[in-house]
Scaffold this motif. Structure first.
Motif, mmCIF file in Angstrom:
data_model
loop_
_atom_site.group_PDB
_atom_site.id
_atom_site.type_symbol
_atom_site.label_atom_id
_atom_site.label_comp_id
_atom_site.label_asym_id
_atom_site.label_seq_id
_atom_site.Cartn_x
_atom_site.Cartn_y
_atom_site.Cartn_z
ATOM 1 N N ILE A 133 44.365 32.620 43.615
ATOM 2 C CA ILE A 133 45.232 32.484 42.441
ATOM 3 C C ILE A 133 46.586 31.963 42.914
ATOM 4 O O ILE A 133 47.252 32.603 43.746
ATOM 5 N N ALA A 134 46.973 30.820 42.417
ATOM 6 C CA ALA A 134 48.311 30.291 42.694
ATOM 7 C C ALA A 134 49.243 30.750 41.584
ATOM 8 O O ALA A 134 49.018 30.440 40.413
ATOM 9 N N THR A 135 50.260 31.521 41.965
ATOM 10 C CA THR A 135 51.164 32.098 40.955
ATOM 11 C C THR A 135 52.565 31.490 40.995
ATOM 12 O O THR A 135 53.327 31.657 40.053
ATOM 13 N N LYS A 136 52.904 30.797 42.118
ATOM 14 C CA LYS A 136 54.266 30.257 42.261
ATOM 15 C C LYS A 136 54.324 28.804 41.782
ATOM 16 O O LYS A 136 53.433 28.003 42.047
ATOM 17 N N PHE A 137 55.422 28.473 41.134
ATOM 18 C CA PHE A 137 55.627 27.114 40.618
ATOM 19 C C PHE A 137 55.397 26.069 41.700
ATOM 20 O O PHE A 137 54.649 25.105 41.511
ATOM 21 N N LYS A 138 56.022 26.279 42.852
ATOM 22 C CA LYS A 138 55.986 25.271 43.908
ATOM 23 C C LYS A 138 54.556 25.038 44.405
ATOM 24 O O LYS A 138 54.125 23.894 44.592
ATOM 25 N N ASP A 139 53.800 26.120 44.607
ATOM 26 C CA ASP A 139 52.411 25.981 45.059
ATOM 27 C C ASP A 139 51.565 25.222 44.034
ATOM 28 O O ASP A 139 50.734 24.377 44.393
ATOM 29 N N ILE A 140 51.762 25.542 42.764
ATOM 30 C CA ILE A 140 50.920 24.944 41.722
ATOM 31 C C ILE A 140 51.188 23.447 41.603
ATOM 32 O O ILE A 140 50.257 22.642 41.484
ATOM 33 N N TYR B 198 36.215 36.661 55.350
ATOM 34 C CA TYR B 198 37.207 37.642 55.786
ATOM 35 C C TYR B 198 38.620 37.081 55.609
ATOM 36 O O TYR B 198 39.513 37.746 55.094
ATOM 37 N N ALA B 199 38.761 35.813 56.045
ATOM 38 C CA ALA B 199 40.081 35.184 55.921
ATOM 39 C C ALA B 199 40.529 35.161 54.468
ATOM 40 O O ALA B 199 41.687 35.403 54.144
ATOM 41 N N ALA B 200 39.555 34.901 53.611
ATOM 42 C CA ALA B 200 39.896 34.781 52.193
ATOM 43 C C ALA B 200 40.307 36.113 51.587
ATOM 44 O O ALA B 200 40.935 36.168 50.547
ATOM 45 N N GLN B 201 39.923 37.195 52.247
ATOM 46 C CA GLN B 201 40.207 38.503 51.657
ATOM 47 C C GLN B 201 41.487 39.138 52.206
ATOM 48 O O GLN B 201 41.713 40.326 52.048
ATOM 49 N N GLN B 202 42.299 38.360 52.851
ATOM 50 C CA GLN B 202 43.540 38.902 53.400
ATOM 51 C C GLN B 202 44.492 39.414 52.328
ATOM 52 O O GLN B 202 45.231 40.357 52.561
ATOM 53 N N ASN B 203 44.501 38.743 51.192
ATOM 54 C CA ASN B 203 45.429 39.136 50.125
ATOM 55 C C ASN B 203 44.667 39.537 48.869
ATOM 56 O O ASN B 203 44.805 38.922 47.824
ATOM 57 N N PRO B 204 43.832 40.582 48.971
ATOM 58 C CA PRO B 204 42.958 40.880 47.832
ATOM 59 C C PRO B 204 43.736 41.411 46.630
ATOM 60 O O PRO B 204 44.776 42.061 46.785
ATOM 61 N N LEU C 17 52.674 39.977 41.091
ATOM 62 C CA LEU C 17 52.028 39.146 42.111
ATOM 63 C C LEU C 17 53.029 38.175 42.746
ATOM 64 O O LEU C 17 53.067 38.023 43.973
ATOM 65 N N ARG C 18 53.836 37.513 41.934
ATOM 66 C CA ARG C 18 54.802 36.556 42.494
ATOM 67 C C ARG C 18 55.723 37.231 43.499
ATOM 68 O O ARG C 18 56.068 36.656 44.531
ATOM 69 N N ALA C 19 56.095 38.493 43.184
ATOM 70 C CA ALA C 19 57.037 39.199 44.049
ATOM 71 C C ALA C 19 56.375 39.742 45.314
ATOM 72 O O ALA C 19 56.960 39.704 46.401
ATOM 73 N N ASN C 20 55.137 40.242 45.206
ATOM 74 C CA ASN C 20 54.551 40.988 46.323
ATOM 75 C C ASN C 20 53.308 40.362 46.954
ATOM 76 O O ASN C 20 52.985 40.649 48.098
ATOM 77 N N ASN C 21 52.593 39.527 46.214
ATOM 78 C CA ASN C 21 51.340 38.957 46.718
ATOM 79 C C ASN C 21 51.091 37.630 45.997
ATOM 80 O O ASN C 21 50.168 37.518 45.194
#
Lengths: 63, 421
Positions: free
Chosen positions: B52-59, B8-14, B35-39
């Motif tokens: 899915i990691a989409t932001k530079f800093k996270d990756i 369930y936790a994993a599906q917060q940002n489907p 995705l970078r802008a909204n999710n």
């Protein structure tokens, strides 16, 4: 100002040698960067600033 | 119950996301921008489920924490069972060494190969790279037409890789083609199992030539593999093959994709082509900008080995996360005007070669091959024009953002007599 490369973070992206080949060099062992000298001459300060901002790993520090 | 809670936790940002879909191949820059802008930290239920990691800093943060985010792949050659690794879904039948290893195995392997790929070591291949590029252009220059992929950007890195290994050059096609096809054939394509079997010949030749080099070593990579040792032990057959596979995989299709995309760009943007043609000192910055913009390695995965939080993002042991380098390289928090090619963009802290300890070992050789190919085209067929209506993009770009066919025309010229030898 002095500059150093944190070898725990450096992965050899080589952006620093593009920014300032005068002070950075790449190792023959693993391609990771090191500084020829820590002291930054004033005329290279801007290039060093670019090297800091251009390192993807955040491995370059001035102090 | 606990498992359900985690789920369930994993599906917060489907998000309905499949990096192997045709839609993604056609629209990835806008899909990632959205995705970078909204999710920016979404969860996809495809392929067994993955973040899915989409932001530079996270990756970069994830790449720099291999103790929690492992690339390690379990592969049992007897049963064929696989788990983990850097592909979503996993590529069956083998394990990349070192790109699907973790410490301490990784440390021994990288120490063993790093020196062979240092800037100084690969400089020895520059002249060969130029010679191969010249020979391949010789083959087509009198006709006024070629397929950039088939005739140039696919064979050239394959030839250099053959040279690096110490394989006979005329075998390049038998090595490069199966890998090229594995990369762009979707997993649900009926042809996929046959494509994977195409690697059997590569395995056979690695074993044969390594055996020869044990008797009569040369100054090539297979001699190094056949006679060297990792952590004090000679390489067993499985490690030797997996290592050779990883070098082949890293060498043959990535540089192909980078150069192919660049040549399409220069055909579509005559002002960039003319600027680069007339000012080759721009090449190093332009080269890095093309790596950023096209991100040949589109995305790779990591496997969560222990519960961990990264800057407020919680991961549970056993989950997988896709690192979208291609998205990081268009992140407006890091790059001004990210969807535009700026030939002299600098600083340019792209992570097209990855981030953290698994970063590409062959980047210095890739840069040499790329420059040799682009220079050859700009010198000898500078008016080439891509035939837009005949372009064929990879059916999936989820692994590598590349092209199957790029037909092009140009004003015929004369051969210079370069040979592939």
């Amino acid at each position: 100002m002095k500059v150093r490369v944190d070898d725990r973070l450096c992965q050899g992206h080589a952006m620093c040698t593009l920014a300032c080949p005068e002070l950075f060099e790449l190792s023959d062992e693993d391609g990771h960067a090191f500084v020829r000298q820590a002291d930054v001459p004033p005329e290279l300060a801007e290039k060093i600033e670019q090297a800091v901002r251009g390192c993807p790993e955040g491995a370059i520090q001035t102090y | 119950m606990e498992l359900q809670m985690d789920r369930y936790a994993a599906q917060q940002n489907p998000v309905d996301f499949d990096h192997h879909s045709a839609d993604h191949a056609a629209n990835w820059p806008s899909a990632f921008a959205e995705l970078r802008a909204n999710n920016p930290r979404p969860w996809s239920e495809r392929h067994g489920g993955f973040w899915i990691a989409t932001k530079f800093k996270d990756i970069v943060s994830i790449g720099q924490r291999p103790d929690f985010f492992s690339a390690h792949k379990d592969y049992d050659p007897v049963t064929g069972a696989i788990a983990g690794g850097i592909s979503i879904p996993a590529i069956p039948g083998l394990r990349g060494v070192p790109n699907e290893t973790a410490s301490p195995e990784w440390d021994g392997v990288r120490t063993f190969i790093n020196r062979r790929f240092s800037p100084r070591a690969v400089e020895a291949f520059r002249l060969k790279a130029q010679q191969f590029a010249a020979a391949l252009i010789d083959d087509v220059i009198e006709t006024g037409r070629f397929d950039i992929v088939e005739d140039f950007t696919n064979p050239m890195p394959a030839l250099v890789t053959m040279e690096l290994f110490g394989f006979p050059l005329d075998e390049w096609r038998a090595f490069a083609d199966p890998f090229h096809k594995i990369i762009y054939t979707p997993r649900d394509d009926p042809e996929f199992p046959n494509t994977v079997r195409g690697l059997d010949y590569f395995r056979q030749r690695v074993e044969e030539v390594a055996a020869l080099r044990r008797i009569e070593p040369r100054d090539d990579l297979l001699s190094h593999f056949a006679n060297g040792s990792i952590d004090g032990k000679p390489l067993d057959g499985e490690t030797l093959y997996n290592l050779a596979f990883n070098i082949l995989a890293g060498g043959v299709d990535t540089t192909t994709a980078l150069t192919s995309n660049t040549l399409i760009h220069l055909s579509r943007h005559p002002e960039d082509r003319e600027r680069l043609r007339s000012d080759r000192a721009l090449m190093p910055l332009a080269r890095e900008e093309f790596v950023r913009f096209f991100s040949p390695i589109h995305a790779l995965a990591r496997n969560v080995v222990e519960d961990v939080e990264v800057d407020g993002w919680s991961f549970k042991k056993g989950e997988r996360v896709l690192l979208a380098y291609s998205s990081a390289n268009r992140d407006p928090d890091v790059f001004d005007d990210p969807d535009r090619v700026i030939l002299d963009r600098f600083p340019n802290k792209h992570i097209g070669f990855g981030a953290g300890m698994h970063r590409c070992v062959g980047s210095f050789l890739a840069r040499i091959m790329f420059e040799a190919m682009i220079n050859e085209v700009l010198d000898r067929i500078p008016d080439y024009q891509v035939v837009e209506e005949e372009l064929v993009v990879y059916p999936t770009i989820g692994n590598i953002n590349g092209w199957v066919h790029i037909p092009a025309t140009f004003t015929p010229g004369t051969k210079v007599g370069a040979r592939i030898e």
